[in-house]
Structure formats: C-alpha cells, structure tokens
Design an enzyme around this catalytic site. Structure first.
Site, PDB file in Angstrom:
ATOM      1  N   HIS A 286     -12.471  59.561  19.995  1.00 43.39           N
ATOM      2  CA  HIS A 286     -11.385  60.531  19.663  1.00 43.39           C
ATOM      3  C   HIS A 286     -10.171  59.751  20.048  1.00 43.39           C
ATOM      4  CE1 HIS A 286      -9.120  64.067  18.501  1.00 43.39           C
ATOM      5  NE2 HIS A 286     -10.140  64.348  17.749  1.00 43.39           N
ATOM      6  N   HIS A 349      -8.983  53.750  11.203  1.00 45.51           N
ATOM      7  CA  HIS A 349      -8.213  54.563  10.401  1.00 45.51           C
ATOM      8  C   HIS A 349      -6.882  54.128  10.627  1.00 45.51           C
ATOM      9  CE1 HIS A 349     -11.905  57.225  10.373  1.00 45.51           C
ATOM     10  NE2 HIS A 349     -10.911  57.942   9.551  1.00 45.51           N
ATOM     11  N   GLU A 352      -3.087  57.156   7.773  1.00 49.51           N
ATOM     12  CA  GLU A 352      -3.361  58.282   7.000  1.00 49.51           C
ATOM     13  C   GLU A 352      -2.207  59.391   7.161  1.00 49.51           C
ATOM     14  OE1 GLU A 352      -6.838  60.233   8.627  1.00 49.51           O
ATOM     15  OE2 GLU A 352      -7.001  61.626   6.918  1.00 49.51           O
ATOM     16  N   HIS A 377      -8.544  54.737   4.982  1.00 47.99           N
ATOM     17  CA  HIS A 377      -7.483  55.393   4.176  1.00 47.99           C
ATOM     18  C   HIS A 377      -6.269  54.395   3.973  1.00 47.99           C
ATOM     19  CE1 HIS A 377      -9.184  59.211   4.611  1.00 47.99           C
ATOM     20  NE2 HIS A 377      -9.123  59.100   5.930  1.00 47.99           N
ATOM     21  N   ASP A 435     -15.418  63.040   4.457  1.00 46.31           N
ATOM     22  CA  ASP A 435     -16.115  64.085   5.049  1.00 46.31           C
ATOM     23  C   ASP A 435     -16.349  65.075   3.933  1.00 46.31           C
ATOM     24  OD1 ASP A 435     -15.384  63.983   7.998  1.00 46.31           O
ATOM     25  OD2 ASP A 435     -13.321  63.941   7.059  1.00 46.31           O
TER      26      ASP A 435
HETATM   27 ZN   LIG Z   1     -12.198  59.458   8.149  1.00 40.41          ZN
END
Ligand SMILES: [Zn+2]
Ligand SMILES: *[C@@H]1O[C@H](CO)[C@@H](O)[C@H](O)[C@H]1NC(C)=O
Ligand SMILES: *[C@@H]1O[C@H](CO)[C@@H](O)[C@H](O)[C@H]1NC(C)=O
Length: 502
Positions: A286, A349, A352, A377, A435
């Site tokens: 994270h 990522h 986004e 993305h 997701d």
């Molecule tokens: Zn993702």
C-alpha cells in the site's frame, strides 16, 4: 486569330471545368487510401483476418451498428445501470464465448464474486460477525466468541443470528451490500470520488476477515480461477499483498505460506482443467506505508521471488493514487533492486487520475523511469506525449480497466475515455477488470464489451479483439517458452471459437 481563340475555348474550358472539380473535391481514391492508412494504425489494424474471421467480423459489425443506434447506449450509462442491458446484448454474449487470453490486472481482495462469499463462506461453521459503529461489518472464524475490538464490540455467531432473523435472503443481500460497491443508485450513493473510494476501502476491510481465514483462502483462489476459466481466460496475474492468514486455533501463517498455497491451488486447478495455463502473483504494498516500510517490502519481495521464481512476477504499489504518496516519494526504496544488482520487475499503477500536473499525473513518467513492465490504468497517459512515446518504444503495455475507471468516477460516458486515443493509435494495451467483485462483474467480458463497443466504437473490429487477446499473453510476465505454449493454447481455442460462431 479567331480560329485559335475558338480552339482555345473548346480545348481549355472543359479542361478548366474538370480541373476545378478535382481541385475543390478531394480525390475519392486518395481519401480511401488515407482512411485505410489511418485505420491500419488502430489496435488490431494490421491483423490479417482469414475468410472465416472476415465473415464473423461482418456479422459483429452489423450487431454493433444495431447496438450503437439503440437508446440508451450501455457504455454511456453508469455500469451499474448498464449491466442488465449489457447482459442482453448479442455482442456481449459473443465476447463471453471468445477466448480472451490472460487477466493481467486483478486484485486478490476482489477476485471472487460476493454472492459466493456470502452464500457459501459465511454459512460455514464458526463464522462470527460484528457490526461496526460506522455501519460496516467484520467477520472472523473462531472456535469461541472473539474478543471485542476497537472498531466493533459484540461478536455474534452467524448461525445463531440467522436463526433469529426471519428474512435470510434479505439479510444475505444486506451482507453483500457491505462487500461490493454495486448499487441500484450509483449517482445518489457516490456523489464524489472521495465517497466512492471510502466505500471501496470499507468493503475491502469487511471481506478481509473471511478471505484471510486459511482454509477459506484455498477455496477462494480455486473459485477465482474457476470464474476466470468459465469466462474463457487461460492465465492470471494477480496483485496481492499476501496478507497473513489465520487458522481456527489462532495459528498465523506468513507470506511464504500464502505463496505456497497459491502455487498448490494453481497446480491442482491445472490438473482439473488442463486447458488452463497458470497463475502468478504481483506482490503489492500500500502506498500509505513509509519509505522504510516499502524498503523492507521490496527486500522481502526480492527474497520471495528467489523462493518462488515461477509464482512471483514482480512488485507494485497500490491504494488510491490521488490521496497516496507518489512513486517518486518512494524512489529510494524502488531503486534498491538496481542498487543490489538484482531484477525485480515492476508493474506500477500509474496515472489513475483526472488531475493534470499533480504528483499522481507525474507517476506515469516515473513508472517508466523505474522500468515498469506494464502500466496499471495509465488513464493520464494520453496527455503525456513523451511518456507515451517511451511506453510505445519499450513495449510497455497499458492495462485498461474501463469499468473501474467509470465506477471510481474518472469518466462517466465511456465514449469519452482517453483510451479512445490510445486505441486509435494502436498503443500497446491489454484489457482487465481491476476489482471484479466490487464492481459486480466476473471475468473480463464486461470490460471487453466496454472497450470494444464504447471506447473502440464502430471502427474496432474482430482484428481489434484478436490483437487485445493476443497482447495479454505477449505482455504477460511469462518466460518465452510459456508464452509460446500460451499462444498455442489460445490459438486453438480461438480457431474453435471462430468456426463455432459462423
Ligand atoms: Zn488496480
Ligand atoms: C462451497 O464451496 C465449496 C468449495 O468451492 C464447495 O465444495 C461447496 O459445495 C460449496 N457449498 C455450497 C453450499 O455451495
Ligand atoms: C532501468 O533500465 C536501465 C536500462 O537497462 C538501467 O540502466 C537502469 O538502472 C534501470 N533503472 C532502474 C531504477 O531499475
């Protein structure tokens, strides 16, 4: 004199008239050529279709024309409203049957549909539930009543609670609501990006107690592969934080256990389904962590990749980019592998976001500077000309997840998605679901529909679909010999798909 004048009128006037026409009106042959040249640049624009494929393509084109003239047009609506319309669409039904190759951008926390979590997992023995002060739920499997926690006080055995409640279907539906973003009224419930991301994180925490129970995780992985396989997908790269898992007796398992379990489940799944190629993990941490925590995570990922070279594909940073720290912020941690002289492929990522010029927007270029293998993305890529060039030159594919972008409120009408530009230029690209359980989808067919019908528009054709599916193997993390077997498996399925749908 007079004669030569007349001669001039006779010869030149019609010639001038003719030339005026050609000057004012573009040459139709040249127009045709330019149009064909432009179309050849799009995704799949250079794919040569067989006679059988051309026939299916013509049929698909007619279906698409009908779909695009209908109102309402599903890609223009919020997906939660469009879903029942999409499910009736003949184009969608074809996409479901189509071999789509690999799913390269899916998170482990939302791999399996919530229907199965509620109807199957919460009905297992020893499952406790606790309602939190902020109207969410926690689950825990336990041999006896769990202790109160800071976020919720009173644990109830679900079996007992269900026996007391008169309406089990209504209760199960309310549980599902806690685990997904899906709702009948998305515009009312999610007025802003902050609100929808808030619900996103809540759903993630709510399902954690179920999915991190060790015996559940085994079934969960298997079920996830099954849902993908049923949607004609043959390979998966799953982003996972490898959360610790627990047994009923309180034993805790580490990341090593999770990778080993994933490896065993995948092996068993392939044994049961020989037409499935496999699955790998992209270890994700994270972006809310500190630099030193990410450093430790990178070192650990390097070690885990040594332990499981066939399972660990690489590393990524997850969590909402707009409210988290940028890749550049973590530069010290992310340069560790290069410094140590080891290779840890990145699958970042990046971009986004809707906000140009922010740190999130800048992540696109930084991802490339850190030699990312793909871009998750890449929503912002279309307006970064230099990054776009680099990504194209290095064959760094964008993982396009249209439904995710729409539900998380980057774009409302998918015809306006920036990937329209990338698709028209044939930018390296794969389609994925991000997701699925949170958005109420399974597999990739829904996202393929949105990319093919909404973003690609009428000019996206069977060649586009073929290239997108083939890309998913080409841009996977697999070694060359497995890509070859993946391609061969896919081609066989593709040929069968074409002949079955003529
Ligand atoms: Zn993702
Ligand atoms: C629950 O899932 C397991 C494993 O996927 C399966 O074997 C079992 O039959 C399911 N049970 C019910 C009640 O659906
Ligand atoms: C990226 O790749 C280049 C060229 O191979 C290499 O010189 C550089 O060290 C790499 N950077 C990182 C951060 O891995």
């Amino acid at each position: 004199m007079v004669i030569s004048f007349l001669w001039a009128v006779v010869t030149y006037v019609p010639l001038l008239w003719f030339m005026r026409v050609t000057e004012g009106m573009p040459d139709p042959a040249q127009r045709d050529l330019l149009m064909r040249q432009e179309a050849s640049r799009q995704t799949g624009g250079r794919v040569v279709l067989t006679a059988a494929e051309q026939k299916l393509d013509a049929y698909l084109h007619r279906l698409k024309e009908q779909e695009m003239s209908a109102t309402p047009f599903p890609p223009a609506l919020h997906f939660f409203k469009a879903k029942p319309l999409i499910e009736k669409s003949p184009v969608f039904k074809l996409l479901q049957k189509m071999p789509k190759g690999a799913a390269l951008h899916i998170h482990s926390s939302s791999l399996v549909s919530v229907e199965w979590l509620v109807k199957n997992i919460t009905y297992r023995p020893n499952c406790y539930i606790c309602f939190t002060w902020d109207n969410s739920v926690r689950f825990q499997f336990s041999a006896r009543q769990p202790f109160p926690r800071w976020d919720c006080f009173y644990w109830q055995l679900l079996e007992t609670l269900r026996a007391k409640i008169g309406d089990p279907t209504g209760f199960d539906n309310s549980l599902m609501q806690h685990l997904t973003l899906f709702t009948e009224d998305p515009d009312g419930q999610y007025p802003s990006q902050d609100v929808v991301w808030g619900k996103f994180e809540k759903a993630f925490i709510a399902s954690a107690g179920l999915v991190t129970h060790a015996p559940v995780l085994k079934d969960y992985f298997y079920k996830g592969l099954e849902e993908l396989h049923r949607d004609n997908i043959l390979y998966l790269e799953l982003r996972s934080g490898l959360s610790r898992t627990y047994e009923l007796d309180g034993t805790i398992h580490d990341k090593f256990w999770t990778l080993k379990t994933f490896q065993e489940v995948t092996k068993k799944f392939i044994g049961d389904h020989p037409d499935f190629l496999g699955a790998r993990i992209i270890i994700s941490v994270h972006r809310a962590l500190s630099i030193s925590e990410v450093k430790a995570a990178v070192k650990e990922a390097i070690q885990l990749q040594k332990d499981f070279p066939d399972v660990v594909a690489g590393f990524d940073m997850v969590g909402r980019e707009d409210s988290g720290k940028s890749l550049w912020f973590f530069r010290e941690a992310l340069s560790l592998p290069a410094e140590l002289g080891v290779r840890l492929p990145y699958f970042f990522h990046a971009g986004e976001t809707d906000d140009e010029g922010t740190d999130t927007d800048q992540n696109i270029l930084d991802a490339l500077l850190f030699n990312t293998t793909r871009i998750g993305h890449g929503y912002a890529l279309a307006h970064h000309p230099l990054a776009k060039e680099l990504s194209r030159k290095r064959n760094v594919a964008v993982e396009l997840c249209p439904i995710s972008n729409q539900v998380l409120k980057l774009v409302s009408d998918l015809r306006n998605h920036p990937a329209t530009v990338l698709m028209s230029e044939g930018h390296p690209m794969v389609i994925s679901a991000d997701d699925p359980s949170l958005f109420g989808t399974t597999g990739l067919s829904y996202d393929f529909y949105q990319a093919f019908v909404g973003i690609g528009g009428l000019k996206a054709n069977l060649g586009t679909l073929k290239e997108l599916a083939a890309n998913s193997i080409t841009y996977s993390s697999l070694p060359a010999h497995l890509k070859d077997s993946g391609r061969a498996m896919w081609q066989k399925k593709w040929d069968a798909f074409i002949s079955a749908n003529l």
